[in-house]
Write a protein that holds these residues in place. Structure first.
Motif, short mmCIF file in Angstrom:
data_model
loop_
_atom_site.label_atom_id
_atom_site.label_comp_id
_atom_site.label_asym_id
_atom_site.label_seq_id
_atom_site.Cartn_x
_atom_site.Cartn_y
_atom_site.Cartn_z
N SER A 263 0.83 -1.22 0.00
CA SER A 263 0.00 0.00 0.00
C SER A 263 0.86 1.26 0.00
CB SER A 263 -0.92 0.00 1.22
OG SER A 263 -1.84 -1.06 1.17
N ALA A 264 1.95 1.23 0.76
CA ALA A 264 2.84 2.39 0.82
C ALA A 264 3.51 2.63 -0.53
CB ALA A 264 3.89 2.19 1.91
N ALA A 265 3.90 1.56 -1.21
CA ALA A 265 4.54 1.71 -2.53
C ALA A 265 3.57 2.35 -3.52
CB ALA A 265 5.02 0.35 -3.03
N ASP A 266 2.30 1.94 -3.48
CA ASP A 266 1.29 2.55 -4.35
C ASP A 266 1.14 4.04 -4.03
OD1 ASP A 266 0.84 0.13 -5.56
OD2 ASP A 266 -0.94 -0.35 -4.34
N MET A 267 1.11 4.37 -2.74
CA MET A 267 0.98 5.77 -2.32
C MET A 267 2.13 6.62 -2.84
SD MET A 267 1.44 7.31 1.51
CE MET A 267 3.15 6.73 1.47
N VAL A 268 3.34 6.11 -2.76
CA VAL A 268 4.51 6.87 -3.22
C VAL A 268 4.41 7.15 -4.71
CG1 VAL A 268 6.99 6.66 -3.68
CG2 VAL A 268 6.11 6.21 -1.38
N ARG A 269 4.04 6.14 -5.49
CA ARG A 269 3.94 6.32 -6.94
C ARG A 269 2.83 7.31 -7.30
NH1 ARG A 269 5.37 0.72 -6.95
NH2 ARG A 269 3.17 0.13 -6.72
N GLU A 270 1.78 7.35 -6.52
CA GLU A 270 0.65 8.23 -6.82
C GLU A 270 0.88 9.68 -6.36
OE1 GLU A 270 -2.66 6.39 -4.91
OE2 GLU A 270 -2.60 4.60 -6.19
N ARG A 271 1.60 9.88 -5.24
CA ARG A 271 1.62 11.19 -4.61
C ARG A 271 3.00 11.84 -4.50
NH1 ARG A 271 -1.06 10.34 1.08
NH2 ARG A 271 -0.25 12.46 1.30
N PHE A 272 4.07 11.06 -4.56
CA PHE A 272 5.34 11.61 -4.13
C PHE A 272 6.49 11.43 -5.13
CE2 PHE A 272 3.12 10.78 -0.05
CZ PHE A 272 3.06 12.09 0.40
N THR A 273 6.19 11.41 -6.42
CA THR A 273 7.27 11.41 -7.40
C THR A 273 7.62 12.85 -7.76
OG1 THR A 273 5.66 11.17 -9.19
CG2 THR A 273 6.67 9.15 -8.33
N TRP A 274 8.82 13.07 -8.28
CA TRP A 274 9.34 14.43 -8.40
C TRP A 274 8.77 15.24 -9.55
CZ3 TRP A 274 11.29 17.25 -4.83
CH2 TRP A 274 11.91 16.65 -3.74
N GLU A 275 8.31 14.61 -10.60
CA GLU A 275 7.79 15.38 -11.74
C GLU A 275 6.60 16.25 -11.34
OE1 GLU A 275 6.08 14.74 -16.30
OE2 GLU A 275 7.04 13.08 -15.23
N PRO A 276 5.55 15.71 -10.70
CA PRO A 276 4.45 16.59 -10.29
C PRO A 276 4.85 17.59 -9.20
CG PRO A 276 4.09 14.35 -9.50
CD PRO A 276 5.24 14.30 -10.45
N ILE A 277 5.82 17.21 -8.35
CA ILE A 277 6.30 18.15 -7.32
C ILE A 277 7.01 19.32 -7.98
CG2 ILE A 277 7.94 18.41 -5.41
CD1 ILE A 277 7.20 15.49 -4.65
N ALA A 278 7.79 19.05 -9.02
CA ALA A 278 8.45 20.13 -9.76
C ALA A 278 7.40 21.04 -10.42
CB ALA A 278 9.39 19.54 -10.81
N GLU A 279 6.32 20.46 -10.94
CA GLU A 279 5.27 21.27 -11.56
C GLU A 279 4.60 22.17 -10.53
OE1 GLU A 279 2.63 18.54 -13.43
OE2 GLU A 279 4.04 17.96 -15.01
N ARG A 280 4.37 21.66 -9.34
CA ARG A 280 3.77 22.48 -8.28
C ARG A 280 4.71 23.61 -7.88
NH1 ARG A 280 1.20 18.11 -4.12
NH2 ARG A 280 0.74 19.99 -2.90
N THR A 281 6.00 23.32 -7.86
CA THR A 281 6.97 24.36 -7.53
C THR A 281 7.00 25.44 -8.61
OG1 THR A 281 8.31 22.68 -6.40
CG2 THR A 281 9.37 24.79 -6.87
N LEU A 282 6.95 25.02 -9.86
CA LEU A 282 6.91 25.99 -10.96
C LEU A 282 5.68 26.88 -10.87
CD1 LEU A 282 8.05 23.68 -13.88
CD2 LEU A 282 9.18 25.81 -13.20
N ALA A 283 4.55 26.32 -10.46
CA ALA A 283 3.34 27.12 -10.31
C ALA A 283 3.54 28.21 -9.25
CB ALA A 283 2.16 26.23 -9.93
N GLU A 284 4.33 27.90 -8.22
CA GLU A 284 4.62 28.90 -7.20
C GLU A 284 5.59 29.96 -7.72
OE1 GLU A 284 3.00 29.23 -4.24
OE2 GLU A 284 1.78 27.72 -5.26
N TYR A 285 6.52 29.57 -8.58
CA TYR A 285 7.39 30.57 -9.23
C TYR A 285 6.54 31.53 -10.06
CZ TYR A 285 11.34 27.36 -8.27
OH TYR A 285 12.28 26.54 -7.68
N ASP A 286 5.60 30.95 -10.82
CA ASP A 286 4.73 31.80 -11.64
C ASP A 286 3.91 32.75 -10.77
OD1 ASP A 286 5.67 30.53 -13.88
OD2 ASP A 286 3.95 29.18 -14.10
#
Length: 429
Positions: free
Chosen positions: A373-396
């Protein structure tokens, strides 16, 4: 799609200089942004490569330009008694290194990581006229359970406040940290955004033969691993106190403590006093491929933090395949859910920790279920590509808010200048 950005990051740690999760966060975020096509420069401190050779002062690795600041004299040790002197000297050198980078690169935004780069960040913000984004990875008051014990802590707290005040956007790694930052520094809700830590799953995936080789070092008994900075708030003292409670039920039990820090000698003394030398093993700092291998070899990863803004290494343990036992504290409590993605225990309670460890080590079906279950959670919520996109939104957002402020100030200045001009015109007549 976000327009291509040119980003100047400031961090007091970056490979090969790694102390804790902050350096790994900055490295992963920087490389993810570069992989998405953005220009990323990291200004950081000078250090040595793992083989002892000096790291380059200016190089590009994984698409990220790294500009390193060598120490200025007088040289200060990085320790509690000289921390403020070290930080001030470091910021002078870091500012020069960042300004050197501006000779060949124009930047859109500055991203500062924690209080140790504040003076450089504020100087560059005003000198370059750029929006400043700050990530607060932890707070001094939080580390000391809500109080500031000495003048150094009070100074750090004031610098943290200054960084959040000067930043256009403030990023927190968890909902707990967002609440803590807003309360401590009296920030408006609209200024702070949650951008979590993440993990590179591929980097923490280990081949079975590699895992077997590491596992063999620690005998046939159960293997429990802790990895992190050895400071009081990580709760390693509680893990050591839990060992005698469960050792009788688990012959050959090994507790591996990977890391270094100011609390290390006290922890070693605790092990000696409790005569646990055969069970508790200190490895020192573990990095590179050795960390994923150690995590993958664990029957259980323990994270008994009394204070934890997020708990990035817990994600790394999950990615490596280790089931996690974690304190129900801070940001950890937001993704380690009892009997779903791990087992939890009461922070600072060795008996509660021992019970959770014992359950994980004696119930293989539960361990496998929470691991999956934890492995599924990591793949769904905590990979770096979407985190980078969220960070870029804050730069904007920071850029947009900066432009809106400049427009308002220009309008105010215009309203002030016009009457003065009329007066001057009338006096000239």
């Amino acid at each position: 799609m976000t327009a291509k950005r040119s980003i100047l990051m400031l961090s007091w740690e970056y490979p090969p200089v790694l102390v804790g999760g902050l350096g790994r966060h900055v490295h992963a975020l920087a490389t993810a942004l570069a992989a998405a096509g953005h220009d990323v420069t990291v200004a950081t401190r000078y250090g040595l490569n793992p083989d002892g050779t000096p790291a380059a002062l200016d190089e590009t690795v994984d698409g990220v330009r790294i500009v390193r600041a060598p120490e200025d004299p007088p040289l200060f040790e990085f320790g509690s008694s000289t921390l403020m002197q070290w930080a001030m000297a470091f910021n002078h050198a870091l500012t020069r290194a960042a300004l050197y980078a501006t000779r060949t690169q124009d930047f859109d935004v500055i991203h500062a990581h924690d209080w140790l780069v504040t003076h450089a960040a504020v100087t560059l913000k005003h000198h370059l006229g750029l929006p400043l984004v700050a990530t607060i990875h932890s707070t001094e008051a939080g580390r000391h359970r809500g109080w500031l014990p000495d003048d150094t802590s009070k100074a750090i707290h004031s610098i943290e406040w200054w960084l959040t005040y000067e930043a256009r956007r403030v990023l927190a790694c968890s909902d707990h940290m967002r609440w803590e930052i807003d309360q401590l520094f009296d920030l408006p809700d609209s200024k702070t955004t949650i951008v979590p830590n993440g993990v590179d799953v591929d980097a923490f995936t280990v081949e079975p033969e590699e895992t077997a080789r590491v596992r063999h070092r620690y005998g046939d008994g159960p293997l429990v691993v802790f990895a992190g900075r050895l400071v009081y708030e990580k709760g390693v003292q509680d893990l050591i106190d839990a060992v005698p409670i469960i050792a009788g039920r688990h012959p050959g039990l090994s507790i591996v403590i990977a890391g270094e820090g100011p609390h290390e000698e006290q922890l070693r003394d605790q092990v000696r006093r409790r005569r646990l030398d055969e069970s508790v093993i200190f490895t020192g700092f573990v990095n590179g491929r050795d960390l994923p291998r150690l995590l993958a070899a664990a029957d259980c990863f323990a994270m008994p933090s009394r204070y934890e803004p997020f708990g990035m290494v817990a994600l790394e343990a999950i990615a490596a395949g280790a089931p996690v036992v974690a304190a129900h504290s801070g940001g950890l409590a937001e993704f380690i859910i009892d009997r779903q993605t791990g087992l939890t225990h009461i922070p600072g309670d060795p008996d509660s920790l021992a019970m959770a460890l014992d359950t994980m080590l004696t119930d293989p079906e539960l361990a496998e279920n929470v691991r999956s279950s934890a492995a599924d959670m990591v793949r769904e919520r905590f990979t770096w590509e979407p985190i980078a996109e969220r960070t870029l939104a804050e730069y904007d957002r920071a850029t947009r808010e900066e432009q809106e402020l400049e427009a308002r100030l220009a309008a105010e200045e215009l309203r002030i200048v016009i009457p003065d001009g009329n007066l001057l015109e009338r006096s000239a007549r």
